[in-house]
Design an enzyme around this catalytic site. Structure first.
Site, PDB file in Angstrom:
ATOM      1  N   GLY A 160      -3.056  75.122  30.463  1.00 36.38           N
ATOM      2  CA  GLY A 160      -3.830  74.318  31.397  1.00 36.38           C
ATOM      3  C   GLY A 160      -4.168  72.954  30.824  1.00 36.38           C
ATOM      4  O   GLY A 160      -4.059  71.925  31.505  1.00 36.38           O
ATOM      5  N   TYR A 161      -4.564  72.935  29.561  1.00 35.49           N
ATOM      6  CA  TYR A 161      -4.915  71.684  28.891  1.00 35.49           C
ATOM      7  C   TYR A 161      -3.694  70.768  28.806  1.00 35.49           C
ATOM      8  O   TYR A 161      -3.782  69.573  29.100  1.00 35.49           O
ATOM      9  CB  TYR A 161      -5.444  72.003  27.492  1.00 35.49           C
TER      10      TYR A 161
END
Length: 256
Positions: A160-161
């Site tokens: 996600g990051y």
């Protein structure tokens, strides 16, 4: 105007998100040292008596702090409305709010993904659009987003990051393409391995930490203050013809 005068931020108002500590606080203090008054905000920021407020005021600048959870879209809009009511002109936006969830992709839940994307990408677009439209109308403004080495690389167990930071790099370029002709500079800084709270797990890892340090040509983790020169430059008139870049501050990590 001499070259050093172009780096002055006297009379400017700078909004710095994620500025309670770490990179955001260091960048806010750098901007204050250059002459800017500061609006600080973080999910856990004290609205009165914060360390940021005390340190900015000790530099002879004004500081107003807010609390906002950027994972909550309504809270983000409420914060924007509050700031605009109290500060008709925001000259500089440093969009730095961030979070991270470390889990392999097969264990990375929808909730983890949604939270990271909301804080690290969606809120940055909303903030840039809402304050950027005023900058465009005035014909001047500076926006600096916090990208990452993972705007260029995939990372490990932080899908996600990585996706969000890749998006920040592209968003920076997209906004620059639209607003460069309107007097608004949009750029990003890609910090390398900097000793902050978000990096605590990596620094404590007995395997990954020495491997990271060995790969950094500079030979050490960076300090949050290492970003101050870059952010002051990008927010100043010295960078008036700089648009759409993602500037690494990484000890030559990406050069290797």
């Amino acid at each position: 105007m001499g070259i050093l005068d172009k780096f002055s931020l006297e009379g400017k108002v700078a909004l710095v998100t994620g500025s309670k500590r770490g990179l955001g606080k260091a960048m806010a203090l750098g901007l204050a040292q250059a002459g800017a008054d500061i609006i600080g905000v973080s999910v856990s920021m004290e609205e009165s008596g914060s360390d940021l407020e005390k340190e900015v005021k000790a530099l002879g600048r004004k500081c107003k702090c807010y609390r906002c959870d950027f994972s909550d879209r309504k809270a983000t809009y409420d914060f924007i409305a509050k700031v605009k009511a109290e500060f008709p002109v925001v000259d500089i936006l440093v969009s730095n709010a961030g979070t991270i969830e470390r889990k392999p992709a097969v264990e990375h839940t929808d909730e983890m993904w949604d939270k990271v994307i909301e804080v690290n990408l969606n809120s940055h677009f909303v903030m840039a659009r809402e304050f950027g439209k005023d900058m465009v109308a005035r014909g001047s403004g500076k926006i600096v987003m916090t990208a990452s080495l993972l705007s260029f690389q995939g990372g490990i167990t932080v899908p996600g990051y990585s996706a969000a930071k890749g998006g920040i790099a592209q968003l920076t370029k997209a906004l620059a393409n639209e607003w460069a002709s309107k007097g608004v500079n949009v750029n990003a800084i890609a910090p390398g391995y900097i000793a902050t709270d978000l990096a605590a797990a990596l620094r404590a890892d007995p395997v990954r930490n020495p491997a990271i340090v060995a790969r950094i040509p500079a030979g050490n983790w960076g300090d949050p203050t290492d970003l101050q020169g870059a952010v002051v430059f990008l927010c100043s008139e010295a960078a008036s013809y700089v648009h759409g870049i993602v500037l690494p501050v990484d000890g030559a990590w990406l050069a290797r």
